[in-house]
Scaffold this active site. Structure first.
Site, PDB file in Angstrom:
ATOM      1  N   HIS A 167      -7.419  -4.765  10.136  1.00  0.00           N
ATOM      2  CA  HIS A 167      -7.035  -4.575   8.489  1.00  0.00           C
ATOM      3  C   HIS A 167      -5.812  -5.074   8.079  1.00  0.00           C
ATOM      4  CE1 HIS A 167      -4.955  -0.583   9.349  1.00  0.00           C
ATOM      5  NE2 HIS A 167      -3.934  -1.488   9.299  1.00  0.00           N
ATOM      6  N   GLU A 193      -9.898  -2.145   5.190  1.00  0.00           N
ATOM      7  CA  GLU A 193     -10.557  -1.728   6.451  1.00  0.00           C
ATOM      8  C   GLU A 193     -11.789  -2.486   6.545  1.00  0.00           C
ATOM      9  OE1 GLU A 193      -8.707  -0.118   8.349  1.00  0.00           O
ATOM     10  OE2 GLU A 193      -8.141   1.764   7.703  1.00  0.00           O
ATOM     11  N   ASP A 198       0.909  -1.330   0.090  1.00  0.00           N
ATOM     12  CA  ASP A 198      -0.104  -0.056  -0.078  1.00  0.00           C
ATOM     13  C   ASP A 198       0.875   1.400  -0.055  1.00  0.00           C
ATOM     14  OD1 ASP A 198       0.845  -0.577   2.681  1.00  0.00           O
ATOM     15  OD2 ASP A 198      -1.112  -0.940   3.286  1.00  0.00           O
ATOM     16  N   ASN A 221      -7.736  -3.056  14.215  1.00  0.00           N
ATOM     17  CA  ASN A 221      -9.159  -3.339  13.810  1.00  0.00           C
ATOM     18  C   ASN A 221      -9.184  -4.548  12.922  1.00  0.00           C
ATOM     19  OD1 ASN A 221      -7.960  -2.364  11.518  1.00  0.00           O
ATOM     20  ND2 ASN A 221      -9.356  -0.404  11.216  1.00  0.00           N
TER      21      ASN A 221
HETATM   22  C1  F6R Z   1       1.490  -1.471   6.115  1.00  0.00           C
HETATM   23  C2  F6R Z   1       0.027  -2.166   6.319  1.00  0.00           C
HETATM   24  C3  F6R Z   1      -0.646  -2.204   7.518  1.00  0.00           C
HETATM   25  C4  F6R Z   1       0.075  -2.669   8.857  1.00  0.00           C
HETATM   26  C5  F6R Z   1      -0.740  -2.200  10.014  1.00  0.00           C
HETATM   27  C6  F6R Z   1      -0.048  -2.477  11.328  1.00  0.00           C
HETATM   28  O1  F6R Z   1       1.949  -1.723   4.888  1.00  0.00           O
HETATM   29  O2  F6R Z   1      -0.434  -2.755   5.343  1.00  0.00           O
HETATM   30  O3  F6R Z   1      -1.822  -3.003   7.313  1.00  0.00           O
HETATM   31  O4  F6R Z   1       0.751  -3.808   8.754  1.00  0.00           O
HETATM   32  O5  F6R Z   1      -1.514  -1.204  10.155  1.00  0.00           O
HETATM   33  O6  F6R Z   1       0.776  -1.721  11.387  1.00  0.00           O
HETATM   34  P1  F6R Z   1       2.131  -1.794  12.624  1.00  0.00           P
HETATM   35  O7  F6R Z   1       2.891  -2.731  12.437  1.00  0.00           O
HETATM   36  O8  F6R Z   1       2.682  -0.423  12.616  1.00  0.00           O
HETATM   37  O9  F6R Z   1       1.231  -2.021  13.826  1.00  0.00           O
END
Ligand code: F6R
Length: 254
Positions: free
Chosen positions: A138, A143, A67, A136
């Protein structure tokens, strides 16, 4: 879904990095699916160390990131392109031309999304997809919602995600409200998936991911139907899992 409980974040990062090294050693032209965020930072650091010890050669490897924020150029310090360059690509021998991150400033986002999926297909599909998980549920920026998307698409970030990611920006107002993300179809097509989670805050979502029902309200729960998912967590993130969900690392052929 196999669950591996590492003693701590260092061990988690080491196990994950070695998975990548093993794959790239067996298949130098492997296609990696990569994630950003705090969780995989240790894995990238470990990969750089292993590269410096001549344990791995990325010269033929390609990568596709999950992403990118809409509106951020690759030079922006909070863009995911910048993250990948500074945490990994600048320090290993991967050809940067073979590293793909969605272009958050593309003029035609729809075309960018279609082209991104086509590029993944043309490369032969993702061999190993690394994922983090949002509090959450995702994955990528898929989401919780009534609907999930197959392909790469533009998405609105939820308030939860904007709040969680505001820690990287000077203020919450600076967090982009939209992002381009690979869809659930793209993620599920990966041959193998490694999902990493660390810390107590992730314990409730890890319990739902592994033991809960499959629901579009927990996008990661769809991973339960993938045939090769390895969840690597540290003890804190595993703290709400029932004992029988956990398999000992020694008993797992990775
Ligand atoms: C990042 C991504 C997100 C993160 C998620 C967890 O490329 O796709 O889904 O993996 O938000 O983020 P952290 O590791 O910062 O808790």
């Amino acid at each position: 879904m196999k669950v591996i409980v590492a003693k701590n974040y260092e061990e988690l990062s080491d196990i994950a990095a070695k998975q990548i090294v093993e794959l790239v050693s067996e298949k130098p032209q492997a296609i990696l699916g990569l994630a950003t965020g705090s969780t995989p930072e240790g894995m990238y650091k470990r990969l750089v160390e292993l590269y410096n010890e001549n344990k791995v050669d990325f010269s033929k490897t390609k990568s596709f990131n999950l992403d990118e924020y809409k509106g951020l150029k690759g030079e922006h310090p909070q863009s995911y392109r910048y993250f990948m360059n500074t945490k990994l690509f600048d320090h290993i021998n991967i050809d940067k031309a073979n590293t793909y991150v969605p272009n958050g400033t593309a003029e035609n986002i729809e075309e960018e999304c279609l082209a991104y999926d086509e590029r993944i297909t043309a490369a032969g599909g993702i061999d190993l997809q690394v994922l983090g998980i949002g509090n959450n549920g995702h994955i990528g920026f898929n989401e919780p919602s009534d609907f999930l998307y197959m392909g790469t698409h533009l998405t609105d970030l939820t308030e939860d995600t904007i709040n969680a990611n505001s820690r990287f920006f000077d203020s919450k107002d600076e967090v982009p409200t939209q992002a381009i993300t690979m869809g659930l179809g793209g993620i599920m097509k990966a041959k193998r998936i490694l999902l990493l989670a660390s810390g107590e805050k992730k314990a409730p979502i890890i319990a739902k991911l592994v033991e809960g029902k499959i629901s579009t309200k927990i996008p990661a729960s769809i991973l339960q139907v993938h045939s090769d998912v390895v969840v690597i967590v540290n003890e804190a993130a595993a703290s709400l899992l029932k004992k029988n969900s956990i398999r000992n690392i020694e008993s797992i052929s990775l």
